[in-house]
Design an enzyme around this catalytic site. Sequence first.
Site, PDB file in Angstrom:
ATOM      1  N   ALA A  22       0.822  -1.214   0.000  1.00 62.10           N
ATOM      2  CA  ALA A  22       0.000   0.000   0.000  1.00 62.10           C
ATOM      3  C   ALA A  22       0.854   1.261   0.000  1.00 62.10           C
ATOM      4  O   ALA A  22       0.470   2.292   0.553  1.00 62.10           O
ATOM      5  CB  ALA A  22      -0.929  -0.011   1.209  1.00 62.10           C
ATOM      6  N   GLY A  42       2.012   2.796  -2.778  1.00 58.82           N
ATOM      7  CA  GLY A  42       1.892   3.569  -4.026  1.00 58.82           C
ATOM      8  C   GLY A  42       1.324   4.963  -3.775  1.00 58.82           C
ATOM      9  O   GLY A  42       0.684   5.230  -2.758  1.00 58.82           O
ATOM     10  N   ARG A  76      -3.375   8.889  -9.745  1.00 55.55           N
ATOM     11  CA  ARG A  76      -4.569   9.119 -10.560  1.00 55.55           C
ATOM     12  C   ARG A  76      -5.804   9.510  -9.735  1.00 55.55           C
ATOM     13  O   ARG A  76      -6.803   9.956 -10.283  1.00 55.55           O
ATOM     14  CB  ARG A  76      -4.872   7.873 -11.409  1.00 55.55           C
ATOM     15  CG  ARG A  76      -3.928   7.728 -12.596  1.00 55.55           C
ATOM     16  CD  ARG A  76      -4.052   6.372 -13.257  1.00 55.55           C
ATOM     17  NE  ARG A  76      -3.430   5.321 -12.466  1.00 55.55           N
ATOM     18  CZ  ARG A  76      -3.545   4.021 -12.717  1.00 55.55           C
ATOM     19  NH1 ARG A  76      -4.289   3.610 -13.726  1.00 55.55           N
ATOM     20  NH2 ARG A  76      -2.926   3.140 -11.960  1.00 55.55           N
ATOM     21  N   GLN A 107       8.342   2.035   2.906  1.00 57.76           N
ATOM     22  CA  GLN A 107       9.072   2.059   1.636  1.00 57.76           C
ATOM     23  C   GLN A 107       9.221   3.538   1.250  1.00 57.76           C
ATOM     24  O   GLN A 107       8.251   4.197   0.874  1.00 57.76           O
ATOM     25  CB  GLN A 107       8.288   1.311   0.537  1.00 57.76           C
ATOM     26  CG  GLN A 107       9.060   1.217  -0.770  1.00 57.76           C
ATOM     27  CD  GLN A 107       8.208   0.644  -1.909  1.00 57.76           C
ATOM     28  OE1 GLN A 107       7.003   0.838  -1.958  1.00 57.76           O
ATOM     29  NE2 GLN A 107       8.850  -0.051  -2.826  1.00 57.76           N
ATOM     30  N   THR A 128       6.598  -3.408  -6.965  1.00 54.97           N
ATOM     31  CA  THR A 128       5.954  -4.363  -6.042  1.00 54.97           C
ATOM     32  C   THR A 128       6.963  -5.380  -5.505  1.00 54.97           C
ATOM     33  O   THR A 128       6.835  -5.855  -4.375  1.00 54.97           O
ATOM     34  CB  THR A 128       4.790  -5.088  -6.742  1.00 54.97           C
ATOM     35  OG1 THR A 128       5.251  -5.559  -8.019  1.00 54.97           O
ATOM     36  CG2 THR A 128       3.602  -4.172  -6.961  1.00 54.97           C
ATOM     37  N   GLU A 133       3.717  -7.490 -17.782  1.00 54.05           N
ATOM     38  CA  GLU A 133       3.042  -6.219 -17.518  1.00 54.05           C
ATOM     39  C   GLU A 133       2.627  -5.563 -18.827  1.00 54.05           C
ATOM     40  O   GLU A 133       3.301  -5.702 -19.841  1.00 54.05           O
ATOM     41  CB  GLU A 133       3.971  -5.283 -16.739  1.00 54.05           C
ATOM     42  CG  GLU A 133       4.238  -5.737 -15.319  1.00 54.05           C
ATOM     43  CD  GLU A 133       2.966  -6.011 -14.536  1.00 54.05           C
ATOM     44  OE1 GLU A 133       2.144  -5.099 -14.373  1.00 54.05           O
ATOM     45  OE2 GLU A 133       2.779  -7.170 -14.099  1.00 54.05           O
ATOM     46  N   ASN A 148     -46.580  16.091  26.069  1.00 51.57           N
ATOM     47  CA  ASN A 148     -46.773  16.612  24.717  1.00 51.57           C
ATOM     48  C   ASN A 148     -46.169  18.008  24.617  1.00 51.57           C
ATOM     49  O   ASN A 148     -46.426  18.867  25.452  1.00 51.57           O
ATOM     50  CB  ASN A 148     -48.263  16.674  24.385  1.00 51.57           C
ATOM     51  CG  ASN A 148     -48.470  16.952  22.904  1.00 51.57           C
ATOM     52  OD1 ASN A 148     -48.374  16.066  22.072  1.00 51.57           O
ATOM     53  ND2 ASN A 148     -48.725  18.216  22.571  1.00 51.57           N
ATOM     54  N   ASN A 161     -31.588  26.752  24.667  1.00 50.31           N
ATOM     55  CA  ASN A 161     -30.537  26.113  25.471  1.00 50.31           C
ATOM     56  C   ASN A 161     -29.238  26.898  25.517  1.00 50.31           C
ATOM     57  O   ASN A 161     -28.339  26.559  26.259  1.00 50.31           O
ATOM     58  CB  ASN A 161     -30.264  24.700  24.943  1.00 50.31           C
ATOM     59  CG  ASN A 161     -29.759  24.704  23.508  1.00 50.31           C
ATOM     60  OD1 ASN A 161     -30.078  25.597  22.733  1.00 50.31           O
ATOM     61  ND2 ASN A 161     -28.972  23.710  23.165  1.00 50.31           N
ATOM     62  N   ALA A 196     -49.829  28.761  25.739  1.00 54.28           N
ATOM     63  CA  ALA A 196     -49.247  28.983  24.409  1.00 54.28           C
ATOM     64  C   ALA A 196     -48.604  30.360  24.343  1.00 54.28           C
ATOM     65  O   ALA A 196     -49.100  31.319  24.930  1.00 54.28           O
ATOM     66  CB  ALA A 196     -50.339  28.857  23.351  1.00 54.28           C
TER      67      ALA A 196
END
Length: 531
Positions: free
Chosen positions: A68, A70, A74, A134, A140, A215, A437, A446, A483
């Site tokens: 992993a 590389g 792209r 690496q 590889t 390849e 309710n 808050n 209300a």
Amino acid sequence: MVASTHIYEGEYAFRHCVVASTWAFEAQGPGSIPGGGATDIRKGLNSNQPSRLISVSTSRLDTVVILAAGEGTRMKSATPKVLHSIAGRSLVGHVLAAVDELNPKNVRIVVGSGRESVESHLQEIAPKAHTVFQEKRGGTGHATQLALADIKPEGTILILAGDTPLLTSHSLKELLEVHNAGGFAASVLTAEHPDPTGYGRIIRGDDGSLLRIVEERDADELVKNIFEINSGVYAFDAKKLVGAIGKLKSNNAQGELYLTDVIEILRNDGGQIAAALIEDFIEVLGVNDRVQLAESAALMRERINEEFMRQGVTIVDPTTTWIDATVKIAADVTVLPGSSITGSSLIESNAVIGPRTTLIDCTVACCAEIAESYCSGATIGESAKVGPFSYLRPGTTLGKNSKAGAFVEMKNAQVGEGSKVPHLSYVGDATIGEGTNIGAATVFVNYDGVEKHHTTIGDHVRIGSDSMLVAPVEIGDGAYTAAGSVITENVPAGAMGVARAKQRNVIGWVLRKRSGSKSAEAASKSDEKKG
Ligand code: UD1
Ligand code: CA
């Protein structure tokens, strides 16, 4: 791609892979095309070879090496390629998840580009894995040399890349079984790809045996016409690999050490090589750019959805349903179109999710219904109802039979059994008891501009519509608020809290101040009617 049209050794055939070993099948030379395989699968079968697939314990798997390092050029991304994710896991995370099921003794991951972020991610998801650095891309083969540098060669080594998220543990197990049962020096997982461009091609001899891998950049036209590709997944006899890896040369178009060249070296040393042809080539698809990232994500989505459907989950429209690999869903859940369920989400039976609902790290109990909503870090209780158009944020817990209705936002709010917040409200930093309710358009105030404060509401409370509950504040059991009240002080149990200006009517105001208007006209007509 239909496996049965391919050449293989019958008794080594398994569901996903078919095997063409060095001794067990007829010719498929360069230039052959998918479906054009030979037929006499027994020709040349050596009687010394095992005639049946021997079940070999995976305990022989000593080391897994994941390449992993590389750059992932792209991807055109500041993020290292293997950290891009699909279905809720990084690319390398998918590979590790598949590898984990093989229970290997050691996992070594070669890292390079973006080392620090890759290593810290690996620390999180695979703390036992060992990383090898690496510094410069050398191919590889070079990456493998580094990974094997201080290894005690024993048993089998599995090598694969960190950018093939669709690979399953099932196929890896099958490759290992073939490898171990046949006593091969190396076993390569191959696939017939409708567009092999860019991949290494599998060169077989006249007897069908695997000669070498070429390849793309080193291939002539004849080789480029081969559809059988190297997946980049290999099982090796550890001792033989360690003996051969130092012999690699970089006399190729890229001037790199190719791991693939080790095949020819092992062969020249008298080792037998197996090529296991996978039935479904999508498993070996690599992700190299954003287009392939999206393609792999879509394939993963199909796979995950299919698995859930087979387990009894109804997914009405699998093409618009995105579920992470990490999610758990019980049978008899229904997922309606346009929904996405991600992270650590867990959905219990008979819940109905969607349409167009996003759940991130949510727990949903049996029979709950969530429509057209966005929920993150919420716990939704049995038979609770959410939406349409609710926004539940982390720390929200809805009790059994409770409700967060249309255009309701909640954060860090505990809503008791049977309590309802049906319309147009904000509930932040609150505890609500049972059977309460909350009237439409209530706001839990808050935030004082500096700090957040908590509101506590008892059982069977009735909060009047358009109440502002200015925290910190407590409303006792059974209390009411009028209300339109701005509640700044605690309301004791059983009391009615009224906190609004008393109404006064200024009689005749419209006729005096708005004469000639439609309102004034309507008002005078009304006066006439009354006489
Ligand atoms: C490689 C194979 C090719 C195969 C293909 C399958 C070689 C020479 N070629 O080609 O036959 O068809 O995979 O996808 O092996 N890496 C390092 N260090 C390096 C170079 C690569 O760690 O110095 C890692 C990459 O991060 C990647 C993997 O090795 O995860 C494969 O490298 P990549 O450059 O993608 O090889 P391909 O050209 O795809
Ligand atoms: Ca690749």
